[in-house]
Design a protein around this motif. Structure first.
Motif, PDB file in Angstrom:
ATOM      1  N   ASN A 115      32.978  48.285  37.440  1.00 37.01           N
ATOM      2  CA  ASN A 115      32.088  47.304  36.825  1.00 37.01           C
ATOM      3  C   ASN A 115      32.759  46.417  35.786  1.00 37.01           C
ATOM      4  O   ASN A 115      32.231  46.202  34.700  1.00 37.01           O
ATOM      5  CB  ASN A 115      30.871  48.002  36.205  1.00 37.01           C
ATOM      6  CG  ASN A 115      30.067  48.749  37.233  1.00 37.01           C
ATOM      7  OD1 ASN A 115      29.960  48.322  38.374  1.00 37.01           O
ATOM      8  ND2 ASN A 115      29.512  49.873  36.838  1.00 37.01           N
ATOM      9  N   CYS A 116      33.922  45.885  36.115  1.00 37.97           N
ATOM     10  CA  CYS A 116      34.626  44.972  35.208  1.00 37.97           C
ATOM     11  C   CYS A 116      34.036  43.568  35.361  1.00 37.97           C
ATOM     12  O   CYS A 116      33.600  43.177  36.436  1.00 37.97           O
ATOM     13  CB  CYS A 116      36.113  44.925  35.546  1.00 37.97           C
ATOM     14  SG  CYS A 116      36.946  46.495  35.335  1.00 37.97           S
ATOM     15  N   ALA A 117      34.075  42.808  34.278  1.00 38.47           N
ATOM     16  CA  ALA A 117      33.582  41.432  34.301  1.00 38.47           C
ATOM     17  C   ALA A 117      34.678  40.515  34.847  1.00 38.47           C
ATOM     18  O   ALA A 117      35.869  40.750  34.623  1.00 38.47           O
ATOM     19  CB  ALA A 117      33.191  40.984  32.901  1.00 38.47           C
ATOM     20  N   LEU A 118      34.281  39.457  35.561  1.00 36.18           N
ATOM     21  CA  LEU A 118      35.239  38.507  36.112  1.00 36.18           C
ATOM     22  C   LEU A 118      36.060  37.847  35.004  1.00 36.18           C
ATOM     23  O   LEU A 118      37.236  37.563  35.177  1.00 36.18           O
ATOM     24  CB  LEU A 118      34.514  37.454  36.940  1.00 36.18           C
ATOM     25  CG  LEU A 118      35.380  36.362  37.568  1.00 36.18           C
ATOM     26  CD1 LEU A 118      36.396  36.979  38.525  1.00 36.18           C
ATOM     27  CD2 LEU A 118      34.531  35.354  38.290  1.00 36.18           C
ATOM     28  N   SER A 119      35.453  37.649  33.842  1.00 32.69           N
ATOM     29  CA  SER A 119      36.161  37.012  32.725  1.00 32.69           C
ATOM     30  C   SER A 119      37.342  37.849  32.234  1.00 32.69           C
ATOM     31  O   SER A 119      38.260  37.324  31.619  1.00 32.69           O
ATOM     32  CB  SER A 119      35.198  36.747  31.580  1.00 32.69           C
ATOM     33  OG  SER A 119      34.666  37.960  31.095  1.00 32.69           O
ATOM     34  N   GLU A 120      37.337  39.150  32.519  1.00 33.45           N
ATOM     35  CA  GLU A 120      38.450  40.022  32.121  1.00 33.45           C
ATOM     36  C   GLU A 120      39.552  40.063  33.175  1.00 33.45           C
ATOM     37  O   GLU A 120      40.580  40.689  32.957  1.00 33.45           O
ATOM     38  CB  GLU A 120      37.935  41.443  31.895  1.00 33.45           C
ATOM     39  CG  GLU A 120      36.913  41.557  30.790  1.00 33.45           C
ATOM     40  CD  GLU A 120      36.300  42.943  30.723  1.00 33.45           C
ATOM     41  OE1 GLU A 120      36.129  43.573  31.798  1.00 33.45           O
ATOM     42  OE2 GLU A 120      35.998  43.386  29.620  1.00 33.45           O
ATOM     43  N   LEU A 121      39.351  39.397  34.321  1.00 36.89           N
ATOM     44  CA  LEU A 121      40.280  39.480  35.447  1.00 36.89           C
ATOM     45  C   LEU A 121      40.754  38.101  35.872  1.00 36.89           C
ATOM     46  O   LEU A 121      40.734  37.759  37.046  1.00 36.89           O
ATOM     47  CB  LEU A 121      39.582  40.180  36.622  1.00 36.89           C
ATOM     48  CG  LEU A 121      38.978  41.547  36.346  1.00 36.89           C
ATOM     49  CD1 LEU A 121      38.129  42.003  37.517  1.00 36.89           C
ATOM     50  CD2 LEU A 121      40.056  42.561  36.032  1.00 36.89           C
ATOM     51  N   GLN A 122      41.203  37.282  34.917  1.00 36.21           N
ATOM     52  CA  GLN A 122      41.523  35.886  35.215  1.00 36.21           C
ATOM     53  C   GLN A 122      42.920  35.653  35.774  1.00 36.21           C
ATOM     54  O   GLN A 122      43.156  34.643  36.404  1.00 36.21           O
ATOM     55  CB  GLN A 122      41.331  35.025  33.961  1.00 36.21           C
ATOM     56  CG  GLN A 122      39.876  34.873  33.586  1.00 36.21           C
ATOM     57  CD  GLN A 122      39.069  34.233  34.704  1.00 36.21           C
ATOM     58  OE1 GLN A 122      39.445  33.197  35.231  1.00 36.21           O
ATOM     59  NE2 GLN A 122      37.964  34.847  35.063  1.00 36.21           N
ATOM     60  N   ASN A 123      43.868  36.558  35.555  1.00 38.22           N
ATOM     61  CA  ASN A 123      45.202  36.360  36.106  1.00 38.22           C
ATOM     62  C   ASN A 123      45.774  37.695  36.582  1.00 38.22           C
ATOM     63  O   ASN A 123      45.173  38.745  36.399  1.00 38.22           O
ATOM     64  CB  ASN A 123      46.139  35.685  35.090  1.00 38.22           C
ATOM     65  CG  ASN A 123      46.260  36.479  33.812  1.00 38.22           C
ATOM     66  OD1 ASN A 123      46.348  37.704  33.825  1.00 38.22           O
ATOM     67  ND2 ASN A 123      46.268  35.784  32.687  1.00 38.22           N
ATOM     68  N   LYS A 124      46.941  37.627  37.207  1.00 40.49           N
ATOM     69  CA  LYS A 124      47.553  38.806  37.821  1.00 40.49           C
ATOM     70  C   LYS A 124      47.823  39.910  36.799  1.00 40.49           C
ATOM     71  O   LYS A 124      47.537  41.083  37.046  1.00 40.49           O
ATOM     72  CB  LYS A 124      48.849  38.389  38.512  1.00 40.49           C
ATOM     73  CG  LYS A 124      49.518  39.481  39.300  1.00 40.49           C
ATOM     74  CD  LYS A 124      50.723  38.923  40.033  1.00 40.49           C
ATOM     75  CE  LYS A 124      51.376  39.974  40.890  1.00 40.49           C
ATOM     76  NZ  LYS A 124      52.496  39.426  41.665  1.00 40.49           N
ATOM     77  N   ASN A 125      48.346  39.537  35.637  1.00 41.28           N
ATOM     78  CA  ASN A 125      48.642  40.540  34.613  1.00 41.28           C
ATOM     79  C   ASN A 125      47.375  41.206  34.087  1.00 41.28           C
ATOM     80  O   ASN A 125      47.356  42.403  33.828  1.00 41.28           O
ATOM     81  CB  ASN A 125      49.435  39.915  33.461  1.00 41.28           C
ATOM     82  CG  ASN A 125      50.842  39.552  33.883  1.00 41.28           C
ATOM     83  OD1 ASN A 125      51.395  40.160  34.797  1.00 41.28           O
ATOM     84  ND2 ASN A 125      51.417  38.556  33.244  1.00 41.28           N
TER      85      ASN A 125
END
Length: 142
Positions: A115-125
């Protein structure tokens, strides 16, 4: 043995579907689809509830092939344990070998149970660090 099943509706980005369980009418939201330059990604719904799974699989849309099974994960006592590089083995790491690109890694981390937010997953790192903090490994994605 409990299963977590992802159901997909190809060609649609979002869809609300109604399924009958006995006398009750249940609404399920298929979300997360995308159409962009990398391809078409189906709307999805992930559940580990056997009642919801039975309702979806007994529906007319499933029998006609409109709704299809995507990923099926077996959940329960048999979670794989992987030793970390320092030699410790106390941290359980969930290995997801189906993931081969960043879009799939994001979808996996945004789905239950992470349940991670998309805003926390913006790039590969960011995706890799979030996966590490949640105890998830994607061995087929660099």
């Amino acid at each position: 043995m409990k299963k977590r099943i992802t159901y997909e509706i190809h060609g649609q980005i979002e869809r609300n579907s109604y399924f009958r369980i006995g006398k009750a009418l249940m609404r399920i939201e298929f979300t997360g689809g995308a159409i962009n330059s990398t391809g078409v990604y189906p709307a999805q719904y992930t559940t580990d509830n056997p009642l919801f799974q039975r309702a979806i699989e007994n529906s007319e849309a499933f029998r006609n092939g409109e709704i299809k099974r995507g990923r099926v994960d077996i959940i329960g006592d048999s979670e794989p344990e992987v030793k970390d590089k320092n030699g410790g083995g106390n941290d359980a790491v969930s290995v997801v070998s189906e993931v081969t690109n960043m879009q799939q890694a994001r979808a996996c981390l945004m789905a239950a149970p992470y349940n991670c937010a998309l805003s926390e997953l913006q790039n590969k790192n960011a995706v890799k660090s979030m996966a590490q903090s949640k105890g998830v490994s994607f061995p087929n994605w660099l």
